[in-house]
Design a protein around this motif. Structure first.
Motif, PDB file in Angstrom:
ATOM      1  N   GLU A  76      42.201  29.984  41.219  1.00  0.00           N
ATOM      2  CA  GLU A  76      43.312  30.809  41.691  1.00  0.00           C
ATOM      3  C   GLU A  76      43.905  30.241  42.983  1.00  0.00           C
ATOM      4  N   ILE A  77      43.054  29.612  43.799  1.00  0.00           N
ATOM      5  CA  ILE A  77      43.492  29.064  45.086  1.00  0.00           C
ATOM      6  C   ILE A  77      42.832  27.701  45.278  1.00  0.00           C
ATOM      7  N   THR A  78      43.584  26.741  45.794  1.00  0.00           N
ATOM      8  CA  THR A  78      43.018  25.446  46.173  1.00  0.00           C
ATOM      9  C   THR A  78      43.330  25.198  47.639  1.00  0.00           C
ATOM     10  N   CYS A  79      42.298  24.918  48.397  1.00  0.00           N
ATOM     11  CA  CYS A  79      42.451  24.532  49.802  1.00  0.00           C
ATOM     12  C   CYS A  79      42.075  23.065  49.900  1.00  0.00           C
ATOM     13  N   ASN A  80      43.027  22.224  50.209  1.00  0.00           N
ATOM     14  CA  ASN A  80      42.755  20.792  50.316  1.00  0.00           C
ATOM     15  C   ASN A  80      42.472  20.470  51.786  1.00  0.00           C
ATOM     16  N   THR A  81      41.200  20.485  52.126  1.00  0.00           N
ATOM     17  CA  THR A  81      40.815  20.382  53.534  1.00  0.00           C
ATOM     18  C   THR A  81      40.948  18.974  54.106  1.00  0.00           C
ATOM     19  N   GLN A  82      41.315  18.018  53.286  1.00  0.00           N
ATOM     20  CA  GLN A  82      41.642  16.697  53.828  1.00  0.00           C
ATOM     21  C   GLN A  82      43.012  16.716  54.500  1.00  0.00           C
ATOM     22  N   TYR A  83      43.858  17.630  54.058  1.00  0.00           N
ATOM     23  CA  TYR A  83      45.237  17.655  54.522  1.00  0.00           C
ATOM     24  C   TYR A  83      45.631  18.962  55.210  1.00  0.00           C
ATOM     25  N   GLU A  84      44.799  19.978  55.106  1.00  0.00           N
ATOM     26  CA  GLU A  84      45.068  21.267  55.735  1.00  0.00           C
ATOM     27  C   GLU A  84      44.073  21.487  56.868  1.00  0.00           C
ATOM     28  N   THR A  85      44.522  22.150  57.917  1.00  0.00           N
ATOM     29  CA  THR A  85      43.583  22.565  58.952  1.00  0.00           C
ATOM     30  C   THR A  85      42.803  23.762  58.420  1.00  0.00           C
ATOM     31  N   ILE A  86      41.717  24.085  59.080  1.00  0.00           N
ATOM     32  CA  ILE A  86      40.940  25.266  58.696  1.00  0.00           C
ATOM     33  C   ILE A  86      41.828  26.507  58.757  1.00  0.00           C
ATOM     34  N   ASN A  87      42.618  26.636  59.820  1.00  0.00           N
ATOM     35  CA  ASN A  87      43.498  27.805  59.945  1.00  0.00           C
ATOM     36  C   ASN A  87      44.539  27.872  58.842  1.00  0.00           C
ATOM     37  N   GLU A  88      45.058  26.733  58.426  1.00  0.00           N
ATOM     38  CA  GLU A  88      46.011  26.709  57.303  1.00  0.00           C
ATOM     39  C   GLU A  88      45.323  27.155  56.012  1.00  0.00           C
ATOM     40  N   SER A  89      44.099  26.702  55.797  1.00  0.00           N
ATOM     41  CA  SER A  89      43.359  27.098  54.592  1.00  0.00           C
ATOM     42  C   SER A  89      43.064  28.592  54.600  1.00  0.00           C
ATOM     43  N   ILE A  90      42.634  29.118  55.746  1.00  0.00           N
ATOM     44  CA  ILE A  90      42.366  30.556  55.859  1.00  0.00           C
ATOM     45  C   ILE A  90      43.643  31.341  55.562  1.00  0.00           C
ATOM     46  N   ALA A  91      44.745  30.929  56.161  1.00  0.00           N
ATOM     47  CA  ALA A  91      46.027  31.615  55.944  1.00  0.00           C
ATOM     48  C   ALA A  91      46.445  31.558  54.476  1.00  0.00           C
ATOM     49  N   LYS A  92      46.204  30.420  53.822  1.00  0.00           N
ATOM     50  CA  LYS A  92      46.544  30.273  52.403  1.00  0.00           C
ATOM     51  C   LYS A  92      45.760  31.278  51.553  1.00  0.00           C
ATOM     52  N   VAL A  93      44.474  31.433  51.844  1.00  0.00           N
ATOM     53  CA  VAL A  93      43.638  32.368  51.084  1.00  0.00           C
ATOM     54  C   VAL A  93      44.115  33.802  51.323  1.00  0.00           C
ATOM     55  N   ILE A  94      44.338  34.161  52.571  1.00  0.00           N
ATOM     56  CA  ILE A  94      44.787  35.518  52.896  1.00  0.00           C
ATOM     57  C   ILE A  94      46.116  35.820  52.210  1.00  0.00           C
ATOM     58  N   LYS A  95      47.060  34.889  52.283  1.00  0.00           N
ATOM     59  CA  LYS A  95      48.373  35.094  51.649  1.00  0.00           C
ATOM     60  C   LYS A  95      48.231  35.295  50.142  1.00  0.00           C
ATOM     61  N   ALA A  96      47.397  34.492  49.504  1.00  0.00           N
ATOM     62  CA  ALA A  96      47.198  34.630  48.053  1.00  0.00           C
ATOM     63  C   ALA A  96      46.582  35.994  47.718  1.00  0.00           C
ATOM     64  N   LEU A  97      45.614  36.436  48.499  1.00  0.00           N
ATOM     65  CA  LEU A  97      44.987  37.736  48.249  1.00  0.00           C
ATOM     66  C   LEU A  97      46.000  38.873  48.430  1.00  0.00           C
ATOM     67  N   GLU A  98      46.891  38.720  49.400  1.00  0.00           N
ATOM     68  CA  GLU A  98      47.966  39.714  49.575  1.00  0.00           C
ATOM     69  C   GLU A  98      48.887  39.699  48.361  1.00  0.00           C
ATOM     70  N   GLU A  99      49.278  38.514  47.912  1.00  0.00           N
ATOM     71  CA  GLU A  99      50.189  38.403  46.761  1.00  0.00           C
ATOM     72  C   GLU A  99      49.566  38.973  45.496  1.00  0.00           C
ATOM     73  N   TYR A 100      48.247  38.793  45.329  1.00  0.00           N
ATOM     74  CA  TYR A 100      47.560  39.364  44.169  1.00  0.00           C
ATOM     75  C   TYR A 100      47.398  40.876  44.302  1.00  0.00           C
ATOM     76  N   GLY A 101      47.627  41.415  45.507  1.00  0.00           N
ATOM     77  CA  GLY A 101      47.476  42.844  45.730  1.00  0.00           C
ATOM     78  C   GLY A 101      46.039  43.270  45.949  1.00  0.00           C
ATOM     79  N   TYR A 102      45.172  42.326  46.285  1.00  0.00           N
ATOM     80  CA  TYR A 102      43.755  42.635  46.477  1.00  0.00           C
ATOM     81  C   TYR A 102      43.430  43.146  47.864  1.00  0.00           C
ATOM     82  N   ILE A 103      44.295  42.836  48.843  1.00  0.00           N
ATOM     83  CA  ILE A 103      44.034  43.267  50.227  1.00  0.00           C
ATOM     84  C   ILE A 103      45.300  43.874  50.816  1.00  0.00           C
ATOM     85  N   PRO A 104      45.119  44.715  51.814  1.00  0.00           N
ATOM     86  CA  PRO A 104      46.303  45.290  52.481  1.00  0.00           C
ATOM     87  C   PRO A 104      47.036  44.245  53.288  1.00  0.00           C
ATOM     88  N   ILE A 105      48.321  44.401  53.376  1.00  0.00           N
ATOM     89  CA  ILE A 105      49.147  43.472  54.155  1.00  0.00           C
ATOM     90  C   ILE A 105      49.155  43.892  55.607  1.00  0.00           C
TER      91      ILE A 105
END
Length: 177
Positions: free
Chosen positions: A148-177
């Motif tokens: 469902e989510i891919t974090c490419n840590t060779q090219y993303e910072t840790i903070n970018e990866s965390i933000a990507k996961v949070i955004k995807a969970l919001e888009e799926y409606g699994y967490i509050p915005i």
């Protein structure tokens, strides 16, 4: 707050960033009032699977145990965040089916990048033949086919990866915005 539990499963090579990203995601979810439990592969192996080795059978047993615990948590409205190498697709798919809601996060980094990071010195030991059945060296890792989510840590910072996961969970409606 009304929300359902789910399992957020981070998979990838040792050193790819699974634990670091999962802890960052957990902090953000807790800040939003979510009930969260992190099941780190190393910790779970110490307390639930210490008798297991690293054969395919033992790895599969360990992943099934983690999957079972995550399913118990998620069905009780806890977000179970798992950070475990879990190298085999078939067992990850078993775990997916034992959980009502399962989100697979592939923490992607090349073997070479993970070896360069080698925070624990495990790759060096595996290359020297002192650690056997090490994922990526003398034991396979099967990349997820449709995470469902891919974090490419060779090219993303840790903070970018965390933000990507949070955004995807919001888009799926699994967490509050």
């Amino acid at each position: 707050m009304n929300y359902s539990g789910f399992t957020l499963w981070f998979t990838g090579f040792s050193g790819a960033g699974k634990t670091t990203i999962s802890k960052g995601v957990a902090l953000e979810l807790k800040a939003r009032g979510c009930r969260v439990e992190v099941l780190d592969g190393d910790t779970v192996r110490t307390y639930l699977s210490s008798e297991l080795g690293f054969s395919k059978k033992d790895r599969d047993t360990n992943v099934r145990r983690i999957g079972f615990v995550s399913s118990l948590l998620s069905r009780n409205q806890v977000i179970a965040i798992v950070a475990a190498i879990s190298p085999y697709r078939d067992v990850r798919n078993e775990v997916r089916h034992m959980n009502q809601t399962f989100v697979e996060v592939y923490v992607k980094a090349s073997l070479e990048a993970c070896e360069q990071r080698d925070v624990k010195g495990l790759y060096a030991l595996a290359r020297a033949g002192k650690v056997k059945e090490f994922t990526g060296i003398d034991s396979p890792y099967e990349e997820p086919l449709n995470p469902e989510i891919t974090c490419n840590t060779q090219y993303e910072t840790i903070n970018e990866s965390i933000a990507k996961v949070i955004k995807a969970l919001e888009e799926y409606g699994y967490i509050p915005i």
